[in-house]
Design a protein around this motif. Structure first.
Motif, short mmCIF file in Angstrom:
data_model
loop_
_atom_site.label_atom_id
_atom_site.label_comp_id
_atom_site.label_asym_id
_atom_site.label_seq_id
_atom_site.Cartn_x
_atom_site.Cartn_y
_atom_site.Cartn_z
N THR A 1 41.40 3.51 19.10
CA THR A 1 41.64 3.77 20.52
C THR A 1 40.98 2.69 21.37
OG1 THR A 1 41.64 6.12 20.02
CG2 THR A 1 41.47 5.51 22.33
N LEU B 1 40.10 2.69 24.49
CA LEU B 1 39.19 3.17 25.53
C LEU B 1 37.79 3.37 24.98
CD1 LEU B 1 41.56 5.80 27.20
CD2 LEU B 1 41.13 3.44 27.92
N ASN C 1 37.14 15.13 27.12
CA ASN C 1 37.37 13.80 27.67
C ASN C 1 38.60 13.86 28.57
OD1 ASN C 1 37.24 10.89 27.97
ND2 ASN C 1 36.18 10.85 25.99
N THR C 2 38.95 12.71 29.10
CA THR C 2 40.09 12.65 30.01
C THR C 2 41.40 12.82 29.25
OG1 THR C 2 40.29 10.26 29.80
CG2 THR C 2 38.79 11.10 31.51
N LEU D 1 43.86 10.88 29.54
CA LEU D 1 44.24 9.54 29.09
C LEU D 1 43.61 9.23 27.74
CD1 LEU D 1 45.55 6.78 29.54
CD2 LEU D 1 43.49 6.08 30.81
N PHE D 2 42.34 9.56 27.58
CA PHE D 2 41.67 9.30 26.30
C PHE D 2 42.32 10.11 25.18
CE2 PHE D 2 38.50 10.18 23.04
CZ PHE D 2 37.97 8.92 22.79
N GLU E 1 45.76 8.51 24.38
CA GLU E 1 45.60 7.25 23.64
C GLU E 1 45.17 7.52 22.20
OE1 GLU E 1 46.21 4.20 24.12
OE2 GLU E 1 46.54 3.93 26.27
N SER E 2 44.28 8.48 22.00
CA SER E 2 43.79 8.81 20.66
C SER E 2 44.91 9.39 19.81
CB SER E 2 42.63 9.80 20.76
OG SER E 2 41.55 9.25 21.46
#
Length: 797
Positions: free
Chosen positions: A37, A39, A351-352, A354-355, A358-359
């Motif tokens: 990831t 981020l 977490n967000t 977005l995170f 992405e993960s």
């Protein structure tokens, strides 16, 4: 004839090897691009606690006083982190469990043929992808992940293997050793600048492998006070380590803690199969990047665990064991292990969006990379016109018509034979089918003229067949240990010995002084075996370990069990009884419960079988009945004495196969790791040694086979049946069974489903080879003659 025989063996070997080439070749591929990831991760470091052999229910449930055995972990569940059940796959063993946790994939069947301490196949892991990893614990687990790591960044600290003693006074010392060494390590790091800078890096892992619970579970069972007290000590140790980490890193909030187990354990102290007590393990996580407890009013689970554990108000998040690896990698920001098949459990992440997105995307790409590499490799080794991806190859049903013969007797015999084959096949899945078959055996003499000709023999056959039929209905060996049953089996052996000696002493020249001395030696060996079993059990209960004298007697008994029968008379009855006494002495030492009676009942049925086959042959007018005390085993058999095959010889061969399968599954499913109970070898050793323990348990399994084959040596001798003719009949029977299992072989599903389907096929295909080996061993035990002193003398002339 020899040419066809050799060609047949070659063809069977090719079919046998094909299964290993197809299914025992690792499906893991290499050459994928690492995926991670982009981020920033929430944690700089991760601490992984693995409590080996810890059941989920034993950790989560409250004790009889309504308090938790692990108050620190329960406090984490309620106030700091997320929790759930990690569902493992079979085999529920330490190595596969740790591979799933740390590498993210489940071991394939090719791992069976590899060593215990080395990596079965090359694979990537969380430790390999980390900046640094420090690990403490068992020498059986830690080297696996250090050996496969690239570079020099995975450090292991293990205690001596001799500490893994199931007879030790306190197995919790294994866990205390880990906790103490971790604390010493961080104390030392304060005065070592190089080490201090390393443990302050990001993307680092600390792994604490805690073996005490597993060791106590094997030695004392999970219901014992030792097992439950060990959980409390682990909980206290985890609390100290967490406090130390927070203090050392100044409560920076960048440490993630994960507490789980590699597998559970059955009530009888074993693991390896798919019982819920083995596959349901705890998972508790807290710290950087982990969601806080979520209170809920209702949860959707089919089980009743939440109410039993009084955790119904805290959200339970279940995962598959391999899912923990991508969770750990995403938390510290390292690439996903290349061979991982785990799916990121995003509900654990704090977490967000977005995170999380992405993960999840990185996780999907990492799994897709494996598919691309696999497809490329497959395309390179497959002819172009045979490589048709995304197209289904159609399977058509083959309808076969059976030829109908006018001979009603032969057709009826064929139907009974087919039914017998199906019972044999079903017995691999359902042990009680052996009971059905043995019950049918009991009725057989009463449906023929045997009942009118030999009433005592027929009644004896029926009695022992029904008695043997009870064993497949009983629980698998090891689940309910009872030393009193072992003592009872020993007393039955001694009583039988007294009866046999009394009977033989009444006959002139049938029992020489030398042979009487051998018999008394075997009786003494039985008495010593009973003493050793009782003494060892008492010593282990007092936590005083295995007495040295008991260990010496056990090994001496095992070593002598194969040559002492060679000192007895070669007369059929005396030699078979001598073999039984010698092997029973060893079997008693390897028994923990009712299975100690199994070879005795099996042997009694074998003795009756020899007599009843004489009656059937005499009934058909083939030969005259001889007394077993007057027939001698001989290595050089006159081939002119062999007769032609009769239709009834198919039944004799089927009886042999059935008795071998009964010896295989009579007291448990030995194809399953779960059926092995380490307590059965405690008279020989208690220090963990997988190869030595495995060899001892395999010999225990072989003893009933040897008894059956020795009995059949006598059947061949008394019925003048050629062993080559027998081999051809057994070959046909095993091939018909193998054809069933060939179509049942699976390459999908759980490890257990795949492994079981292959093991069944391999077992049946190996039957012929195994039969040759057993036949050789049985022939050696029955025909060879040694003397204590003096020159050989001829007798029974």
């Amino acid at each position: 004839m020899l040419l066809f025989f050799t060609l047949g063996l070659l063809i069977h070997f090719v079919f046998f090897a094909s299964i290993f080439d197809i299914y025992f070749t690792s499906p893991l591929v290499h050459g994928m691009t690492p995926q991670f990831t982009p981020l920033p991760p929430p944690a700089r470091r991760l601490v992984l606690f693995v409590a080996d052999g810890l059941r989920a229910d034993t950790l989560y449930e409250l004790d009889e006083n309504g308090t938790s055995r692990a108050p620190f972990i329960r406090n984490i569940i309620m106030h700091e982190g997320s929790w759930g059940i990690s569902h493992t796959r079979v085999p529920t063993e330490s190595r596969p469990g740790h591979v799933a946790l740390i590498a993210g994939f489940y071991e394939d069947v090719s791992a069976v043929a590899k060593g215990w301490k080395e990596n079965p196949v090359e694979f990537d892991s969380l430790f390999n992808e980390s900046k640094y990893t420090w690990s403490w614990g068992s020498p059986d687990i830690l080297p696996m992940f250090a050996k496969g790591a690239s570079g020099d960044h995975v450090y292991t600290y293990s205690y001596d293997a001799k500490r893994e003693d199931f007879g030790a006074q306190d197995a919790t010392k294994l866990d205390t050793w880990v906790f103490d060494n971790v604390k010493d390590f961080f104390h030392h790091a304060r005065n070592n600048q190089s080490l201090f800078s390393k443990i302050n890096e990001e993307k680092i892992v600390f792994f604490l492998h805690l073996l005490g619970i597993d060791t106590n579970g094997h030695a004392h069972r999970p219901s014992s006070r030792d097992y439950k007290d060990n959980i409390k000590k682990v909980d206290d140790g985890v609390k100290e380590i967490v406090s130390m980490f927070n203090h050392f890193y100044g409560n920076d909030g960048k440490t993630t803690f994960i507490f789980t187990s590699d597998h559970g354990m059955t009530d009888w102290g074993s693991h390896g199969a798919g019982h819920p007590s083995e596959t349901l393990t705890p998972l508790v996580t807290w710290g950087a990047g982990i969601n806080y407890p979520q209170r809920v009013s209702a949860q959707q689970f089919d089980d009743s665990f939440l109410k039993e554990w009084r955790l119904e108000n805290w959200k339970r998040l279940d995962v598959n064991q391999a899912d923990i690896a991508p969770l750990m990698t995403s938390l510290i920001g390292v690439p996903f292990p290349l061979n991982s098949v785990g799916i990121l459990p995003v509900d654990y992440l704090n977490n967000t969006d977005l995170f999380k997105a992405e993960s999840m995307f990185t996780n999907a790409v990492q799994i897709l990379e494996q598919f691309k590499v696999k497809m490329t490799q497959k395309k390179e080794v497959t002819l172009p016109f045979l490589f048709t991806p995304f197209k289904f190859q159609v399977v058509q049903d083959l309808v076969t018509s059976l030829l109908t013969y006018p001979l009603s007797h032969f057709v009826g015999y064929l139907l009974v034979f087919t039914l017998g084959i199906e019972i044999l096949v079903l017995s691999f899945f359902y042990r009680y089918m052996l009971t059905a078959g043995l019950t049918a055996f009991a009725v057989w003499p009463f449906l023929t003229r045997l009942w009118t000709r030999a009433k005592v023999t027929s009644l004896s056959w029926a009695f022992f067949s029904v008695l043997l039929a009870v064993f497949p209905l009983m629980p698998v060996v090891g689940r309910k240990p009872d030393i009193s049953l072992v003592m009872g089996a020993g007393l039955l052996v001694l009583l039988l010995s007294l009866c046999v000696v009394t009977s033989l002493r009444k006959r002139k020249d049938s029992f020489r002084k030398e042979e009487l001395l051998v018999h008394l030696l075997q009786v003494l060996s039985t008495v010593l075996s009973m003493y050793v079993v009782y003494s060892t059990q008492s010593s282990l209960l007092r936590k005083q370990g295995l007495p040295l004298m008991n260990q010496i007697i056990s090994w001496a008994t095992l070593a002598s069990s194969l040559f002492v029968p060679l000192l007895s008379s070669p007369a059929v009855f005396q030699r078979l009884f001598s073999i039984l006494l010698s092997l029973m002495s060893t079997y008693l030492l390897l028994s923990t419960g009712y299975e100690a009676v199994f070879p005795l009942v099996l042997s009694c049925l074998m003795f009756v079988w020899i007599n009843i086959e004489q009656e059937t042959l005499q009934q058909s007018g083939v030969c005259c009945k001889q007394k077993l005390t007057s027939i001698q085993f001989s290595y050089n058999t006159d081939i002119t004495q062999f007769r032609q095959l009769y239709l009834d010889d198919i039944r004799r061969a089927f009886f042999l196969v059935f008795f071998l399968v009964t010896a295989f599954f009579g007291t448990g499913n030995i194809a399953s790791i779960n059926s092995f109970d380490l307590a059965s070898v405690y008279c020989f050793l208690t220090v963990f040694s997988p190869f030595m323990m495995g060899a001892l348990m395999m010999w225990k399994i072989l003893i009933p086979f040897v008894l059956v084959m020795c009995a059949f040596e006598a059947v061949q001798l008394t019925t003048q049946l050629s062993s080559k003719s027998l081999f051809l009949i057994v070959l046909v029977i095993s091939d018909i069974m193998a054809l069933h299992f060939f179509f049942l072989v699976k390459d999908y599903g759980s490890w257990l489903d795949i492994g079981t389907s292959i093991s069944h096929y391999v077992i049946v295909m190996s039957m012929t080879i195994f039969l040759v080996f057993l036949n050789g061993l049985a022939q050696l035990l029955t025909t060879k003659k040694l003397r204590l002193c003096g020159k050989p003398k001829s007798h029974f002339m």
